[in-house]
Scaffold this motif. Structure first.
Motif, PDB file in Angstrom:
ATOM      1  N   ASP A 267      -0.737  10.384   2.949  1.00 52.28           N
ATOM      2  CA  ASP A 267      -1.860  10.999   3.639  1.00 52.28           C
ATOM      3  C   ASP A 267      -2.945  10.058   4.131  1.00 52.28           C
ATOM      4  N   HIS A 268      -3.672   9.467   3.206  1.00 54.86           N
ATOM      5  CA  HIS A 268      -4.884   8.781   3.615  1.00 54.86           C
ATOM      6  C   HIS A 268      -4.730   7.279   3.673  1.00 54.86           C
ATOM      7  N   SER A 269      -3.525   6.792   3.368  1.00 54.61           N
ATOM      8  CA  SER A 269      -3.427   5.351   3.178  1.00 54.61           C
ATOM      9  C   SER A 269      -3.722   4.571   4.453  1.00 54.61           C
ATOM     10  N   HIS A 270      -3.540   5.201   5.606  1.00 56.25           N
ATOM     11  CA  HIS A 270      -3.839   4.456   6.832  1.00 56.25           C
ATOM     12  C   HIS A 270      -5.340   4.244   7.019  1.00 56.25           C
ATOM     13  N   HIS A 271      -6.154   4.984   6.254  1.00 55.11           N
ATOM     14  CA  HIS A 271      -7.598   4.738   6.331  1.00 55.11           C
ATOM     15  C   HIS A 271      -8.023   3.610   5.398  1.00 55.11           C
ATOM     16  N   MET A 272      -7.144   3.219   4.515  1.00 56.32           N
ATOM     17  CA  MET A 272      -7.594   2.362   3.428  1.00 56.32           C
ATOM     18  C   MET A 272      -7.411   0.905   3.782  1.00 56.32           C
ATOM     19  N   SER A 273      -8.412   0.115   3.406  1.00 53.38           N
ATOM     20  CA  SER A 273      -8.190  -1.318   3.515  1.00 53.38           C
ATOM     21  C   SER A 273      -8.215  -1.878   2.095  1.00 53.38           C
ATOM     22  N   TRP A 274      -7.207  -2.622   1.784  1.00 49.74           N
ATOM     23  CA  TRP A 274      -6.995  -3.099   0.423  1.00 49.74           C
ATOM     24  C   TRP A 274      -7.396  -4.555   0.326  1.00 49.74           C
ATOM     25  N   THR A 275      -7.981  -4.915  -0.792  1.00 45.86           N
ATOM     26  CA  THR A 275      -8.230  -6.318  -1.101  1.00 45.86           C
ATOM     27  C   THR A 275      -7.323  -6.643  -2.275  1.00 45.86           C
ATOM     28  N   VAL A 276      -6.540  -7.682  -2.138  1.00 43.35           N
ATOM     29  CA  VAL A 276      -5.592  -8.008  -3.204  1.00 43.35           C
ATOM     30  C   VAL A 276      -5.833  -9.439  -3.680  1.00 43.35           C
ATOM     31  N   HIS A 277      -6.189  -9.560  -4.946  1.00 42.26           N
ATOM     32  CA  HIS A 277      -6.382 -10.878  -5.565  1.00 42.26           C
ATOM     33  C   HIS A 277      -5.106 -11.235  -6.307  1.00 42.26           C
TER      34      HIS A 277
ATOM     35  N   PRO B  55       0.847  -1.195   0.000  1.00 34.75           N
ATOM     36  CA  PRO B  55       0.000   0.000   0.000  1.00 34.75           C
ATOM     37  C   PRO B  55       0.883   1.246   0.000  1.00 34.75           C
ATOM     38  N   PRO B  56       0.457   2.288  -0.695  1.00 35.49           N
ATOM     39  CA  PRO B  56       1.280   3.497  -0.733  1.00 35.49           C
ATOM     40  C   PRO B  56       1.379   4.133   0.645  1.00 35.49           C
ATOM     41  N   HIS B  57       2.482   4.841   0.857  1.00 39.63           N
ATOM     42  CA  HIS B  57       2.616   5.636   2.076  1.00 39.63           C
ATOM     43  C   HIS B  57       1.966   6.972   1.815  1.00 39.63           C
TER      44      HIS B  57
END
Ligand code: C2O
Ligand code: CU
Ligand code: CU
Length: 497
Positions: free
Chosen positions: A143-153, A139-141
């Motif tokens: 501003d907002h990345s700590h809010h993001m939850s990523w799904t990775v296929h 996940p990118p470093h």
């Protein structure tokens, strides 16, 4: 802030020209390093139709390949099945389709079916990613990345398209968080045409006389590769460069179905042309020279109730216009050029022979569908917020944050959504379809007719639409379809409850 702005990386000042002062211009000009190819010499390509691997199941591989776009050079494209445009999916209403997308590219992807009534987990959410086998994802470093939850296929994802919707010209394209602009620019876009009995029953032109036209602009390096203000989409910010393209990237070569200013030989009969503006930022005002009309029969979301004649059609990124052009109005031998009244040309038709024509444009196309009264009104303000390196594009003053819903319409309900703006913002709503009610309190434009999913909102305009939320509950998006604005945070979630 850093990750959000990341796509605007390299290229420095060389070859960059700044435009964007006229009120019709919606981006900034990027100039090609190679000599521009001659116009109207390359035949119009027709994207090939996808073939299912078994009934109801399709597979497509996102991969790099070389194409000859500018004659005498090769361009690396990132395409669905290595093609730009990708294959056309020709499908019927209600034919539930599973599309397996395999990613063999060096970057993550997310595939969105634009105009599709699609369950939320198949809608191409920006953080729902497919990565190539063995390709990690960090996940990118910023501003907002700590809010993001990523799904990775890993390797592939199956997208489910029930297609419970009327016949319409849809398109699919990449929707990766922060990088939709560069990834669509490299070729990740194609058509999906939904057909149904109502549309088939009309005597409109069919078969080889029913042609999808994907219009987009690009710029090229000297060696034929695509020029874009980021060479490596994983590259992070390069201060000072990003602001030059904040308004959006406009190339100097116009492609139709991936060919520069192509030519199509036509019979002197009616054709149905499915116009799509797949450009990152450029708007067009399409017209025919030496004269003639577009008879519009469909909009983003299918048939109009009755045809509408236009001398010119303004088409913003993401919009579709389904038009009939009657080439029997021109003597055999005429060159009919599709021009862009905002500056330039798009493609040419050469009327080559007389032929039999069984088609017609009926006075009534589709029944008027009653729309329930709105139960709520919501305003979405599309605006640039902040200064200099801290500036970004926002909705209601907020930069996009995945998971934060700005609205919660009820499934099956109708709402008035009001879009206000400071600039050109083609506003697109996922899942919903809408009628344009008014522009600045006055009646909508002639080109606003029908069911739409994208509307051209112009500087300082107030556009009211009546939107219907049918299909599925869950998380969807509203955003600006200028892809640079989208990548610079001009998106929001809404939850259908
Ligand atoms: Cu055509 Cu959310 O995009
Ligand atoms: Cu969409
Ligand atoms: Cu915008």
């Amino acid at each position: 802030m850093i990750s959000r702005r990341g796509f605007l990386g390299l290229l420095g000042g060389a070859g960059l020209a700044i435009a964007g002062c006229g009120t019709e211009v919606s981006g900034e000009a990027l100039t090609s390093a190679l000599p521009l190819p001659p116009k109207f010499t390359v035949p119009l390509p027709i994207p090939k139709t996808a073939v299912p691997v078994r009934p109801g199941h399709y597979e497509v591989v996102q991969r790099a390949s070389k194409m000859e776009i500018i004659p005498g050079t090769t361009t690396e494209v990132w395409g669905y099945d290595g093609m730009f445009p990708g294959p056309t999916f020709d499908l019927r209403r209600g034919s539930r389709t599973i599309l397996r997308v395999r990613n063999e590219l060096p970057v993550p992807t997310s595939t969105h079916l634009h105009g599709g009534v699609t369950p939320p987990d198949s809608d191409g959410y920006p953080t729902d990613l497919v990565v190539a086998p063995g390709q990690g994802f960090r996940p990118p470093h910023g501003d907002h990345s700590h809010h993001m939850s990523w799904t990775v296929h890993q390797g592939a994802k199956d997208y489910v398209y029930p297609l419970e919707q009327r016949a319409a010209t849809l398109w699919y394209h990449d929707h990766r968080m922060d990088f939709t602009g560069p990834q669509v620019w490299r070729g990740l876009a194609g058509f999906l045409i939904v057909r149904d009995d109502e549309d088939d029953a009309l005597p409109l032109p069919k078969g080889e006389r029913d042609i999808p036209l994907m219009i987009c602009d690009r710029a090229f390096e000297e060696d034929g590769s695509f020029r874009f203000p980021s060479l490596d989409p994983s590259l992070l910010i390069r201060p000072g460069v990003q602001d030059a393209y904040m308004e959006g990237v406009e190339g100097d070569v116009i492609l139709v179905n991936g060919a520069p200013w192509p030519i199509l030989e036509v019979d002197a009969v009616r054709y149905r042309l499915r116009l799509l503006n797949a450009s990152n930022a450029r708007r067009y005002r399409l017209a025919l020279t030496p004269g003639g009309h577009f008879i519009q029969v469909g909009s983003d979301q299918g048939l109009l109730t009755a045809p509408v004649a236009h001398d010119a059609i303004t088409i913003a990124p993401g919009e579709r216009f389904d038009v009939i052009v009657d080439f029997s109005a021109y003597p055999v031998g005429t060159d009919v050029t599709m021009t862009d009244r905002l500056g330039g040309e798009v493609m040419r038709f050469r009327v080559t022979r007389k032929a039999k024509d069984d088609s017609a444009t009926p006075k009534r196309l589709s029944a008027v569908e009653p729309v329930a009264p709105a139960v709520a009104t919501r305003t979405f303000d599309f605006r640039r917020t902040g200064q200099g390196g801290g500036a970004s594009w926002t909705i209601n003053g907020q930069r996009y944050r995945p998971g934060r819903a700005l609205a919660t319409p009820h499934l099956g309900s109708t709402e008035i959504w009001r879009f206000t703006s400071d600039f050109h913002h083609p506003v697109h709503v996922h899942l919903a379809r809408f009628h344009v009610l008014s522009r600045n309190g006055r009646p909508p434009a002639l080109t606003d007719a029908g069911w739409k999913d994208t509307v051209d909102v112009r500087p300082y305009e107030v556009v009211d639409v009546l939107a219907r939320f049918d299909g599925y509950r869950g998380r969807y998006m509203i955003h600006c379809h200028n892809l640079e604005h989208e990548d610079m945070a001009m998106m929001a979630d809404f939850d259908v409850i």
